[in-house]
Each structure stands twice: as structure tokens, then as C-alpha cells.
Design an enzyme around this catalytic site. Sequence first.
Site: not given
Ligand code: NAI
Ligand code: 15L
Length: 266
Positions: A32, A49, A111, A134, A163-164
Site C-alpha cells: 500500500d 506507490d 459503478h 472513478y 458493496s463489500c
Molecule cells: P480503500 O480506499 O479502503 O483502500 C484502497 C487502498 O488503496 C488504500 O489503503 C489506499 O492507501 C491505497 N492506495 C490508493 N492510492 C494508492 C497508490 N497510488 N499506490 C498504492 N496504494 C494506493 O478501498 P476498499 O474499500 O478497500 O476497496 C478496495 C478496492 O476495491 C478499490 O480498488 C475499490 O475501488 C474497489 N471496490 C471496493 C468496493 C467496496 O465495497 N469496498 C466496491 C467496489 C470496488
Molecule cells: C465502490 O466502488 C466504492 O469503492 C465503495 O466505497 C462503495 O461506495 C461501493 O462502491 C458501493 O457502491 O457501495
Amino acid sequence: MKRLLITGAAGGLGRTMRHRLAHMAEIIRLSDIAEIDAPGPNEEVMRCDLADADAVMRLVEGCDGIVHFGGVSLESPFQTILNGNIVGTYNLYEAARAHGCPRILFASSNHVVGFYPQDRHLTATDPMKPDSLYAVSKCFGEALASLYHDKFGQETAIVRIGSCFEKPTNRRMLATWFAADDFAALIERIFAVPRLGLPIIWGVSENAQMWWNNDAIGWLGWQPKDSSDRFRDAVEATPMPAPDDPTVRWQGGGFCAEPIYKDKTE
Ligand code: NAI
Ligand code: 15L
């Protein structure tokens, strides 16, 4: 697997999944841009990064599989999305190409189809209708996965995650909710099947209210077990939004009403 890389390991899904996936490889490499909780017995940490091509090249070396959660996960200014999601995903695929094409799970998002109304039922062949910059970056990631598959044989599971989170907290999430254990079971199948190809998978649990059809990936041998229904009464006890509220109109909910941000303070 000898080594499984999880990017975005400090984020919500990274923290939820790292322990659930610990048995899948001898070593789990956690990465990360942000600080990551201390590594456990079979874990190693590499801060990186994703926008730094050389660092990503080193990150992917020696990995047999990649769970790509890293990047910007909400609507944001274009430059932020460009670095984390567009340049970052390109760097990851280039590093994978240089290091034997380890199988990739690409964390796409519901999305990419956010501007479909909530009464539409979709399959993965329906055209994308992204609801945000996004979401456009996730469309890019899906297209990149397709290019690297057709050109280089790179296998990717494109998971359009709903939505996880621990539980659904609004009416929309009764349809989009994805239980973490169902997601972990899906990830196991993605890395277990002998041939993966390039499936598009709706990352959603067995909810009674359902917009997305996963019939095309029956061969994967994955069946979600949980359902948002056990939370329905609590969710439906909250006030009903107006019919034109984006959260009950569009599949992407509130993302459809987000502005184009020029900076982070808007
Ligand atoms: P989050 O925002 O909590 O985690 C994403 C991580 O990526 C963060 O820890 C952040 O520091 C890291 N990050 C951001 N920019 C970076 C960079 N330039 N280099 C390295 N690391 C970087 O998001 P979450 O909820 O854990 O989601 C994980 C993935 O799943 C994301 O790609 C998100 O778009 C996707 N997603 C998540 C959903 C959900 O329900 N949680 C729904 C749909 C998609
Ligand atoms: C996503 O893509 C986002 O990363 C997450 O934070 C939620 O907003 C999710 O979709 C959602 O649609 O609930």
C-alpha cells in the site's frame, strides 16, 4: 502458490481479506502507499506507490498471483484518479507482463454500470454506463485487462464489486451487498481453477433483491451463501428517500450526483 500479492492492503478490503486469504500462499505480500498493520507469520510488507513504475516492477517480481485492491476507491479529482487508478493499473499490468503474467484479480466496481436505473437487470455483456470519473477509471482497468489478455494471454478476473462492508446500511445496499466471506470464497476459486481467462464477475451475495446476473460464470464453481435479507428490517426502518433521490433511482446511488471535483476541499 508461493507468493500472493495484495495491493491496497491498508484499505478496508485489504484489512478484511488479508487474514481470510492467509492460507492461499506460502507468503502473502502486502502493499500500500499508506502504512500497513504489522505483518503476521506468513506475511511480508512492501510499501509502494502504484504510480511509481519502477517500484511496481519490483513489487510484482516473484509473485504468483495478484489481488489488486490498491487505488482510489471514491469519486475524486481527476489527477488523483489518474495517478492511483489509471497509471497505477497500467504499471501493474506492465510489471505482470515482465514477470510471467501472474493471475490477477482486478477490483472493478459496480459503478461502471452506475447510471442504469435500479429496475434494470444486467448481465456482463450490457454496455458500461459509468457514474463518475472513478467509475471511468474502472472501465479503463477492465479494458486494459482485456487488452493484456488478448495480446499476451494475461488472465484476469474482473470483479465488479457491489458493496463489500460489514452490513448493508441503506436500501440500495440490500441489492449491492457483498459479504466478505462470499468474496473470500470467490477469490479462492479464481486462483484455484486451472484456466481462468477473462471473466467479468458481479461481486454480490445471494440477495433477494438482485440487479446483476452471474449465470455466465457457473463454471467457476462459486456460489455465494450470505444474503442482505437478514438486515432488511433494520434498513427498511430508516426513512424512505424521495423517488427522485439518486440512492433509490440509479444503481450507482449517490455517485451519480457527485460533482466533478477540481480539488479535494470541494
Ligand atoms: P480503500 O480506499 O479502503 O483502500 C484502497 C487502498 O488503496 C488504500 O489503503 C489506499 O492507501 C491505497 N492506495 C490508493 N492510492 C494508492 C497508490 N497510488 N499506490 C498504492 N496504494 C494506493 O478501498 P476498499 O474499500 O478497500 O476497496 C478496495 C478496492 O476495491 C478499490 O480498488 C475499490 O475501488 C474497489 N471496490 C471496493 C468496493 C467496496 O465495497 N469496498 C466496491 C467496489 C470496488
Ligand atoms: C465502490 O466502488 C466504492 O469503492 C465503495 O466505497 C462503495 O461506495 C461501493 O462502491 C458501493 O457502491 O457501495
